[in-house]
Design a protein around this motif. Structure first.
Motif, PDB file in Angstrom:
ATOM      1  N   LEU A 227      27.555  37.171  49.488  1.00 37.35           N
ATOM      2  CA  LEU A 227      28.730  37.585  50.268  1.00 37.35           C
ATOM      3  C   LEU A 227      29.982  37.614  49.393  1.00 37.35           C
ATOM      4  O   LEU A 227      30.785  38.554  49.443  1.00 37.35           O
ATOM      5  N   MET A 228      30.144  36.574  48.572  1.00 40.77           N
ATOM      6  CA  MET A 228      31.318  36.505  47.690  1.00 40.77           C
ATOM      7  C   MET A 228      31.338  37.686  46.723  1.00 40.77           C
ATOM      8  O   MET A 228      32.380  38.300  46.507  1.00 40.77           O
ATOM      9  N   ASP A 229      30.163  37.995  46.150  1.00 44.95           N
ATOM     10  CA  ASP A 229      30.062  39.136  45.230  1.00 44.95           C
ATOM     11  C   ASP A 229      30.399  40.438  45.930  1.00 44.95           C
ATOM     12  O   ASP A 229      31.180  41.248  45.453  1.00 44.95           O
ATOM     13  N   ARG A 230      29.793  40.594  47.107  1.00 47.62           N
ATOM     14  CA  ARG A 230      29.931  41.847  47.850  1.00 47.62           C
ATOM     15  C   ARG A 230      31.373  42.103  48.260  1.00 47.62           C
ATOM     16  O   ARG A 230      31.859  43.210  48.211  1.00 47.62           O
ATOM     17  N   LEU A 231      32.071  41.043  48.670  1.00 49.50           N
ATOM     18  CA  LEU A 231      33.422  41.224  49.204  1.00 49.50           C
ATOM     19  C   LEU A 231      34.515  40.863  48.206  1.00 49.50           C
ATOM     20  O   LEU A 231      35.695  40.908  48.511  1.00 49.50           O
TER      21      LEU A 231
END
Ligand SMILES: [Zn+2]
Ligand SMILES: [Zn+2]
Length: 257
Positions: A227-231
């Motif tokens: 999630l951190m990578d994606r956003l």
């Protein structure tokens, strides 16, 4: 990215399958520095932590800490029980706990009709049938979260918006103001990327929580890292990654963890 602590784990003191020592051992094996044992709040009729078991829980945590070398924090995942934001962890019990997590749960011991109706009936039903909810009920739930964060020294809001309906942006903005973390829960993937973006845009800080109900899931952070990578959420914003959090509850009590 290295996870330093997992503050949301359950044991046999509520409805987890592992003991405190088993969770702490898993934390040690996964290289954590700290673990929180945060069983369900007292008011839950089926799997709430029993007040009379508290001395044993505290003893187990101290013993597991000695044995594993991992700091074992005595925590609780308290329930919202009233529209004014009251939780089932009350001030007379603050000295028994190190960390204070809070979340909305079905079947908690609600103390007023509106909480019972919204958190106990309307929201769970609507989310089961994947139905949106009318604005008024959603605004009421948003208020519950905000009242709680304003009134109580809550460290972490667990699984925000899970089986309830709230304006996540307003809740996150309030958490940012008061120094309460929003949890990135790796057991429940109910929030959309759009909701996460709204939350992140408020500038609030996060902690990752496994919500482990068995020792093998302790420190599971994979979906949170994704999630951190994606956003594009920077690790500096997630306070149990590469560092340890500044917990509001300890600060409120004037103690060091
Ligand atoms: Zn929960
Ligand atoms: Zn939980």
């Amino acid at each position: 990215m290295i996870l330093y602590g997992d503050y949301h784990t359950h044991t046999v003191y509520s409805h987890g399958s592992g003991t405190v020592e088993e969770n702490a051992t898993a934390a040690m094996e996964k290289g954590l520095k700290q673990i929180g044992i945060s069983d369900h709040g007292f008011s839950h009729p089926f799997y709430g932590l029993k007040k009379k078991k508290l001395p044993f829980l505290r003893e187990d945590c101290a013993r597991a800490e000695d044995k594993t070398g991992v700091r074992v924090l005595v925590g609780i995942e308290s329930n919202f029980i009233k529209s004014d934001g009251s939780c089932d962890l009350t001030e007379d019990y603050y000295d028994k706990f190190d960390i204070f997590l809070a979340g909305a749960h079905v079947f908690a011991g609600y103390k007023d009709f509106s909480s019972f109706w919204n958190m106990g009936v309307l929201f769970p039903l609507a989310s089961s049938f994947r139905r949106e909810i009318n604005g008024k009920a959603k605004a009421k739930m948003t208020e519950v979260y905000i009242n709680a964060v304003r009134r109580l020294p809550i460290d972490v809001i667990t699984h925000l918006d899970f089986r309830v309906f709230a304006n996540v942006k307003e809740v996150a903005a309030c958490c940012r103001e008061y120094g309460t973390y929003i949890e990135i829960n790796t057991k429940k993937a109910h929030m959309t990327d759009e909701q996460w973006k709204e939350v992140a845009d408020t500038g609030v800080n996060f902690v990752i929580g496994s919500d482990a109900h068995s020792p093998d899931r302790v420190a599971d952070a994979h979906s949170a890292f994704d999630l951190m990578d994606r956003l594009g959420i920077e690790p500096e914003r997630v306070h149990n990654v590469n560092r340890l959090p500044d917990f509001r509850f300890a600060k409120y009590k004037g103690v060091k963890l």
